[in-house]
Design a protein around this motif. Sequence first.
Motif, short mmCIF file in Angstrom:
data_model
loop_
_atom_site.label_atom_id
_atom_site.label_comp_id
_atom_site.label_asym_id
_atom_site.label_seq_id
_atom_site.Cartn_x
_atom_site.Cartn_y
_atom_site.Cartn_z
N VAL A 3 0.87 -1.17 0.00
CA VAL A 3 0.00 0.00 0.00
C VAL A 3 0.90 1.22 0.00
N VAL A 4 0.68 2.11 -0.96
CA VAL A 4 1.43 3.35 -1.06
C VAL A 4 0.62 4.43 -0.35
N VAL A 5 1.25 5.11 0.60
CA VAL A 5 0.57 6.14 1.39
C VAL A 5 1.28 7.47 1.18
N ARG A 6 0.54 8.47 0.75
CA ARG A 6 1.10 9.82 0.62
C ARG A 6 1.26 10.43 2.00
N ILE A 7 2.41 10.99 2.25
CA ILE A 7 2.69 11.61 3.54
C ILE A 7 1.75 12.78 3.80
N SER A 8 1.26 13.42 2.74
CA SER A 8 0.34 14.55 2.91
C SER A 8 -0.99 14.13 3.54
N LEU A 9 -1.26 12.83 3.64
CA LEU A 9 -2.45 12.36 4.36
C LEU A 9 -2.41 12.81 5.82
N LYS A 10 -1.21 12.95 6.36
CA LYS A 10 -1.07 13.36 7.76
C LYS A 10 -1.76 14.70 8.01
N LYS A 11 -1.69 15.62 7.03
CA LYS A 11 -2.38 16.91 7.16
C LYS A 11 -3.83 16.83 6.73
N ALA A 12 -4.09 16.07 5.66
CA ALA A 12 -5.44 16.00 5.09
C ALA A 12 -6.42 15.26 6.00
N ASP A 13 -5.96 14.18 6.63
CA ASP A 13 -6.83 13.38 7.50
C ASP A 13 -5.97 12.74 8.59
N PRO A 14 -5.67 13.50 9.66
CA PRO A 14 -4.80 12.99 10.72
C PRO A 14 -5.30 11.69 11.36
N HIS A 15 -6.62 11.55 11.48
CA HIS A 15 -7.18 10.34 12.09
C HIS A 15 -6.87 9.11 11.22
N ALA A 16 -7.09 9.21 9.93
CA ALA A 16 -6.80 8.09 9.03
C ALA A 16 -5.31 7.76 9.04
N PHE A 17 -4.48 8.80 9.07
CA PHE A 17 -3.04 8.59 9.11
C PHE A 17 -2.65 7.83 10.38
N GLU A 18 -3.24 8.18 11.49
CA GLU A 18 -2.96 7.50 12.77
C GLU A 18 -3.42 6.04 12.73
N ILE A 19 -4.57 5.78 12.12
CA ILE A 19 -5.05 4.39 11.98
C ILE A 19 -4.07 3.56 11.17
N ILE A 20 -3.54 4.14 10.11
CA ILE A 20 -2.57 3.43 9.27
C ILE A 20 -1.30 3.15 10.07
N LYS A 21 -0.82 4.13 10.81
CA LYS A 21 0.38 3.92 11.65
C LYS A 21 0.14 2.81 12.66
N GLN A 22 -1.03 2.80 13.29
CA GLN A 22 -1.35 1.76 14.26
C GLN A 22 -1.42 0.39 13.61
N PHE A 23 -1.96 0.33 12.39
CA PHE A 23 -2.03 -0.93 11.65
C PHE A 23 -0.62 -1.47 11.39
N ILE A 24 0.27 -0.59 10.97
CA ILE A 24 1.66 -0.98 10.69
C ILE A 24 2.31 -1.52 11.96
N THR A 25 2.15 -0.80 13.05
CA THR A 25 2.78 -1.18 14.31
C THR A 25 2.21 -2.48 14.86
N ALA A 26 0.89 -2.59 14.87
CA ALA A 26 0.24 -3.78 15.44
C ALA A 26 0.59 -5.05 14.67
N ASN A 27 0.81 -4.91 13.36
CA ASN A 27 1.08 -6.09 12.53
C ASN A 27 2.55 -6.25 12.17
N HIS A 28 3.40 -5.41 12.73
CA HIS A 28 4.86 -5.50 12.53
C HIS A 28 5.23 -5.55 11.05
N LEU A 29 4.62 -4.66 10.26
CA LEU A 29 4.86 -4.67 8.82
C LEU A 29 6.10 -3.87 8.44
#
Length: 123
Positions: A65-91
């Motif tokens: 999955v390619v994630v644009r870093i600008s998502l952090k500004k556009a939708d901070p909540h979605a960006f945080e969910i993605i970070k949590q997904f990465i961390t929880a699944n050790h990707l």
Amino acid sequence: MLHIEDLSPDVVEFVIQGISKDGKAFRPSNWWERLGDMLSTTGKDGRIVYSSYVRPTVIQDIPSVVVRISLKKADPHAFEIIKQFITANHLTVRAGRSRAEAGATGLFPTISMERRSPKNNGW
């Protein structure tokens, strides 16, 4: 954990790879589509239109999955969910394209939508 601050300021996206940090393929096999669906919408033709910020793809035979870093500004909540997904699944996460490679002209790079032509597919 993913640290955006550690990426070069020239990098405009990062890639989540379907490989855990211990080198195993991540399951379920459609995880990348599910993550992409999180921010997708349905077009007028009833087809899924992926967000320009989060795009499921296959890179060198690895579901990613390619994630644009600008998502952090556009939708901070979605960006945080993605970070949590990465961390929880050790990707595994790696830097994506630079501003020049992505064809960006400013803060928000343009990403082409890979859409099928209705004319070519007889819709």
